[in-house]
Design an enzyme around this catalytic site. Structure first.
Site, mmCIF file in Angstrom:
data_model
loop_
_atom_site.group_PDB
_atom_site.id
_atom_site.type_symbol
_atom_site.label_atom_id
_atom_site.label_comp_id
_atom_site.label_asym_id
_atom_site.label_seq_id
_atom_site.Cartn_x
_atom_site.Cartn_y
_atom_site.Cartn_z
ATOM 1 N NE ARG A 50 -3.830 -2.140 2.681
ATOM 2 C CZ ARG A 50 -4.636 -2.394 3.516
ATOM 3 N NH1 ARG A 50 -4.405 -1.578 4.769
ATOM 4 N NH2 ARG A 50 -5.534 -3.295 3.483
ATOM 5 C CG ASP A 52 2.407 6.102 2.582
ATOM 6 O OD1 ASP A 52 1.558 5.329 3.042
ATOM 7 O OD2 ASP A 52 3.558 6.058 3.293
ATOM 8 N NE ARG A 202 7.744 9.805 2.499
ATOM 9 C CZ ARG A 202 6.417 10.070 2.836
ATOM 10 N NH1 ARG A 202 5.450 9.297 2.962
ATOM 11 N NH2 ARG A 202 6.378 11.226 3.400
#
Length: 260
Positions: A50, A52, A202
């Site tokens: 999934r 972002d 990230r």
């Protein structure tokens, strides 16, 4: 119900992420709406990961179950027709067994993060890269990244909203290269693991940018990792430079896909 694997590419900018939202556009929602044009009913598309808000897909993999026994090529073509004008494309579609699962059958995820180093604002690359104004020490970042390879508790590099049962993951590869991009010098971070925590990539890239800029020493990546404390993480970089590049399976339905 026949099951089909989908190799999906998308521009993440207009979406709230992969997962379907009630009042926000999502990649999953766009594909499920396209499927409903082909077989009018509610559909459920399951993805390998999934992504972002703003994160892009080059090699996302998903599966769907259909009522009709579709020719895979025609199903992919029909989905692409009904996906327009959303920036989502089905690059390939393959028939798979009923027990094949895009998420649970996966044994590897591969991500790319693009970081553009130049003082001028990005224009043609806007929404595709994270720009920083200073040059970065790639060798120092490689030294810092080496501390993260292997099995570790990645609590420091995990979002507080992460729903994974355990913060322990095995980082197989972090490869960093400097390339001549069309808009200037880019630093590419290639990360590979069986699975990732929410915001892990990230968080790692943002912390490595601290190393590259000289704000951190390479050993500080080790200290941050060992702290097992979210407060020890560096900058969490934006999603716009992140791409899900590929997903690995023991019996990969796209193993012979040539990228057309």
């Amino acid at each position: 119900m026949p099951r089909y694997a989908l190799l999906v590419e998308y521009d993440g900018r207009p979406f709230s992420g992969w997962q379907r939202q009630v009042d926000q556009p999502s990649v999953q929602g766009a594909i499920e709406d396209a499927l409903a044009r082909l077989e009018p009913r509610e559909h459920s598309v399951v993805a390998a990961g999934r992504t972002d808000t703003g994160v892009h897909g080059r090699g996302q993999v998903a599966h769907c179950d259909m009522d009709k026994d579709w020719d895979p090529f025609r199903l992919g073509e029909a989905l692409n027709f009904h996906l327009k004008p959303a920036p989502v494309a089905i690059r390939s579609c393959r028939a798979v067994s009923d027990d094949w699962h895009a998420r649970f059958s996966a044994v590897e995820r591969r991500y790319l993060f693009r970081l553009l180093t130049r003082r001028a604002p990005e224009t043609l690359e806007a929404g595709q890269v994270w720009r920083v104004s200073q040059t970065l020490d790639v060798d120092a970042m490689r030294e810092g990244a080496a501390h993260l390879i292997g099995l570790h508790d990645f609590t420091t590099f995990r979002s507080v909203n992460c729903q994974a049962q355990s913060p322990v993951k095995t980082m197989t590869e972090i490869r960093i290269e400097e390339v001549d991009g069309l808009g200037g010098t880019e630093v590419h971070f290639h990360l590979r693991a069986r699975s990732f925590l929410h915001n892990q990539v990230r968080s790692i890239v943002g912390s490595l940018e601290h190393v590259g800029s000289g704000t951190w020493d390479p050993i500080d990546m080790k200290h941050a990792l060992e702290a097992r404390d979210r407060a020890a993480c560096g900058t969490v970089c934006p999603g716009v430079g992140l791409y899900l590049m590929g997903v690995g399976y023991p019996d990969d339905p796209f193993a012979d896909f040539a990228g057309g």
